[in-house]
Design an enzyme around this catalytic site. Structure first.
Site, short mmCIF file in Angstrom:
data_model
loop_
_atom_site.label_atom_id
_atom_site.label_comp_id
_atom_site.label_asym_id
_atom_site.label_seq_id
_atom_site.Cartn_x
_atom_site.Cartn_y
_atom_site.Cartn_z
N HIS A 155 28.87 56.84 27.20
CA HIS A 155 28.63 55.70 26.32
C HIS A 155 29.57 54.53 26.64
O HIS A 155 29.70 53.63 25.82
CB HIS A 155 28.86 56.08 24.86
CG HIS A 155 27.75 56.87 24.23
ND1 HIS A 155 27.43 58.12 24.64
CD2 HIS A 155 26.89 56.56 23.22
CE1 HIS A 155 26.42 58.58 23.91
NE2 HIS A 155 26.07 57.64 23.04
N GLU B 94 14.05 54.40 25.87
CA GLU B 94 14.55 53.18 26.52
C GLU B 94 13.66 52.71 27.66
O GLU B 94 13.42 51.51 27.82
CB GLU B 94 15.98 53.41 27.03
CG GLU B 94 17.04 53.40 25.94
CD GLU B 94 17.22 54.74 25.27
OE1 GLU B 94 18.08 54.84 24.36
OE2 GLU B 94 16.50 55.70 25.64
#
Length: 729
Positions: free
Chosen positions: A525, A456
């Site tokens: 998450h 990322e």
């Protein structure tokens, strides 16, 4: 058991200069090389003097001793080569600026003076380092953040290794446009151990980018030696592991580096993909100081003296004279030209001399400009017509779910704008990514839908660099929490770049993040990212609660010249709504919408809680203004709409599904009370989840996030405090 060696065919070599190599260096090339080296050296000497006089505010990372490497590399490459670098970059940037302006007609020996453009850029770079208004970016960047894009200096970086993923983005954009420019990213040995470095090398090799990784190995990261920093001290094993051909070279020999740069250029042109140079250099002084490192005990005087005997300028001078490539008069003329340019730059910003020297007061930036250029002035929206659902006839609309609208609007914009690229994990797989957000795009735009590895920080940095170079990347983060892995590139880089570089750069990047809500994904998450991104005023944040708003806000995000966070609530993916068939309407960033009108209470809602608030008001029989905020970036929140409602109802609750700590409501509540205190009949109330992030357990997840019962309890309490009844139907 038998163990056999595994071959690695990626070359890892040492470049050593031979006598015959000097025949390849022409007199004009030698004059260019000497000009770049001496300009950098004299400039650094002046910066150290200014630092000794306490006129440099903040650090001034001297590169004296290292300038031969940068000069050798830059002099060997085309003048349109792009560079970026890290905090120790004066030598790279001045060499690049002069090289970019060094045309075939220029001869410093004949003129004994740098060109007026070169002298002007030298002056403006010095002004930038001193924080003055006439600097390259208005003095905001200072010593560590230098940018002059028209000269190919794309921006240096105070975060070690922070510029490497961004360099990948510049190279990616150049390749996407079928351009011919190379990108060079300079960094030091300390950056070799950063994850961003490895992510950048992996991406550059994977996408075959025209990028030269240039490692200035000065052996110390502040005071930490290589031996203290890593067990494997052969640093070329790093690019080899990523399949990048590499050479190490004596960086104290500028012409050896010149040859290495030509080798790298040939590698990139003939074989595609990146190359890597390790130039072994030595900084003569401490990290950011005019005293040697031995004064702090981490180096010895003997070591420093041995390296000073290899000073790049005397070495190069001896060779050029001995081989009669240039003569003493040539060298004297170039020295005179570079000294004059640096001295003129110095005199332009200082009054007095010695301990009485002062920065000229008229050169400081106007303090009233401190907040300028945080974001775009939105002039890119001139001529755009903004619409709401009421502006469309029924025959213009069709029913689409949230998830169906997502690829539909992106496809419509990709048809019009070939600068839009999509990056993310699995976005080009499974017929539309992990949730279908790219469904139907691959058939037409396969080359613009880019699968990324699970890096990322790397691919968000690549997207940032690509945006700086004119593309409009859409980055998909599979889950919003993953932005924390990319925190430097998103928050410290993309969000700050426009302001840091004085409005000379923009980052038109769209970041899509998914928030699962009640989907059982657990605490790593499930974060609503708005509260964190709101802390960085360079970001725009939009939070659509239905398909119509998603399309309109995505269109605006893709037109905006700022980085825009688009929050996508997974709980709404299957909810259908009416959307214009052409998906071409725009909703303004910074405009809330009143989705229900009433007179008793104002409910400010985001994402999934918009419909919850409407349902609660109906069930309780409460006359409520329900306002869908839609935009959550602090400077964009629609306080005009909020204020009109508060003045009418006198009471307000801010309703978010997220946890208490991640909530943006505290910021909004504070602002409401500052702006509209006289109109409030009771304190602003916040409805959020609990302090704990949601975990996988269905029961604990429901307890952690706010829901209908929480909204009902808050509304009932506020109404009771005002002596108003609810019906509880």
């Amino acid at each position: 058991m038998r163990l056999t060696a595994i071959d690695n065919t990626t070359p890892m070599q040492r470049l050593e200069i031979e006598d015959a190599d000097w025949e390849k260096l022409s007199a004009p090339e030698a004059r260019r090389l000497v000009t770049l080296l001496l300009a950098a050296r004299h400039f650094e000497e002046r910066i150290l003097l200014l630092d000794k006089l306490n006129l440099v505010h903040g650090p001034a990372h001297s590169s004296l001793g290292q300038e031969g490497g940068a000069a050798g590399c830059i002099a060997a490459l085309p003048v349109d080569t792009m560079i970026n670098g890290t905090h120790r970059a004066h030598h790279q940037c001045l060499a690049k600026a002069i090289n970019a302006l060094y045309d075939e007609k220029f001869d410093p020996v004949a003129t004994r003076r740098l060109s007026e453009n070169m002298r002007e850029e030298t002056r403006r770079m010095m002004h930038e380092i001193l924080g003055l208004r006439d600097g390259w970016t208005g003095g905001r960047g200072g010593s560590m953040h230098l940018r002059r894009a028209k000269l190919g200096i794309m921006g240096t970086n105070a975060i070690v290794a922070g510029g490497l993923p961004i360099a990948c983005g510049h190279a990616f954009a150049e390749k996407a446009r079928q351009g011919t420019k190379m990108m060079v990213s300079f960094f030091g040995d300390g950056a070799v151990h950063q994850g961003a470095t490895h992510e950048a090398m992996n991406l550059a090799a994977l996408y075959r980018l025209p990028l030269l990784f240039f490692l200035e190995n000065n052996r110390y990261a502040v005071s930490m030696s290589i031996e203290q920093s890593t067990f494997q001290t052969q640093l070329l094993t790093r690019p080899q592991a990523h399949g990048i051909p590499s050479v190490s070279v004596d960086g104290m020999n500028p012409y050896a580096v010149w040859l290495a740069a030509r080798w790298a250029q040939e590698q990139i042109l003939q074989h595609g993909g990146p190359a890597f140079i390790q130039a072994d250099v030595y900084r003569f002084y401490h990290q950011s100081s005019s005293v040697p490192g031995s004064a702090f005990g981490y180096r010895t005087r003997d070591e420093e003296n041995q390296w000073r005997q290899r000073d790049p300028w005397p070495q190069l001078k001896r060779e050029l004279l001995a081989r009669k490539i240039l003569n003493q008069a040539d060298l004297d003329a170039i020295d005179e030209a570079t000294v004059e340019a640096v001295e003129a730059a110095y005199q332009s910003c200082v009054d007095g001399s010695g301990s009485a020297a002062r920065i000229r007061t008229e050169l400081w930036p106007d303090v009233a400009t401190v907040d300028d250029d945080l974001t775009s002035d939105m002039s890119e929206f001139e001529g755009v017509t903004f619409s709401e659902i009421e502006d469309f006839a029924p025959q213009q609309l069709e029913s689409l779910s949230f998830i169906e609208a997502m690829p539909r609007v992106v496809r419509a914009r990709m048809q019009e704008d070939d600068s839009i690229y999509i990056f993310g994990e699995d976005v080009a797989n499974m017929g539309g990514g992990t949730v279908g957000a790219t469904r139907g795009l691959l058939e037409q735009y396969a080359h613009r839908v880019i699968n990324t590895p699970i890096t990322e920080n790397g691919f968000c940095g690549l997207a940032t660099g690509a945006a700086l170079s004119g593309l409009r990347p859409i980055v998909e983060l599979m889950y919003s929490d993953f932005f924390l892995v990319a925190g430097d590139q998103l928050l410290n880089q993309a969000g700050k770049i426009r302001h840091l570089f004085g409005g000379t750069a923009s980052v038109p990047l769209v970041l899509r993040t998914r928030v699962p809500g009640h989907e059982g994904y657990g605490s790593q998450h499930s974060m609503d990212p708005a509260g964190v991104f709101a802390l960085f005023p360079g970001w725009r944040i939009v939070a659509p609660s239905n398909a119509f708003d998603y399309v309109g806000l995505m269109n605006s995000a893709l037109l905006c010249n700022d980085p825009v966070l688009v929050i996508e609530p997974q709980e709404l993916h299957r909810i259908k709504g009416l959307v214009p068939k052409d998906c071409s309407h725009y909703i303004p960033i910074g405009k809330a919408r009143c989705v229900a009108e009433g007179s008793d209470i104002t409910l400010l809602a985001t994402l999934t809680m918009v419909q919850v608030c409407k349902d609660v008001a109906d069930r309780l029989g409460v006359s409520a203004d329900v306002i869908d905020l839609r935009t959550l970036s602090q400077r964009d929140i629609d306080y005009d709409t909020i204020g009109a409602s508060v003045k009418k109802t006198g009471r307000v609750a801010i309703v978010e599904q997220t946890t208490r700590g991640a909530s943006i409501g505290a910021i909004i509540a504070d602002e409401i009370q500052r702006r509209f205190f006289d109109y409030l009949d009771q304190p602003v109330k916040r409805v959020t989840g609990r302090w704990a992030p949601p975990v996988v357990s269905r029961a604990l997840e429901a307890a952690a996030l706010a829901g209908q019962a929480d909204v009902e309890a808050a509304v009932e309490a506020m109404m009771a405090d005002s002596g108003l009844a609810v019906s509880n139907t």
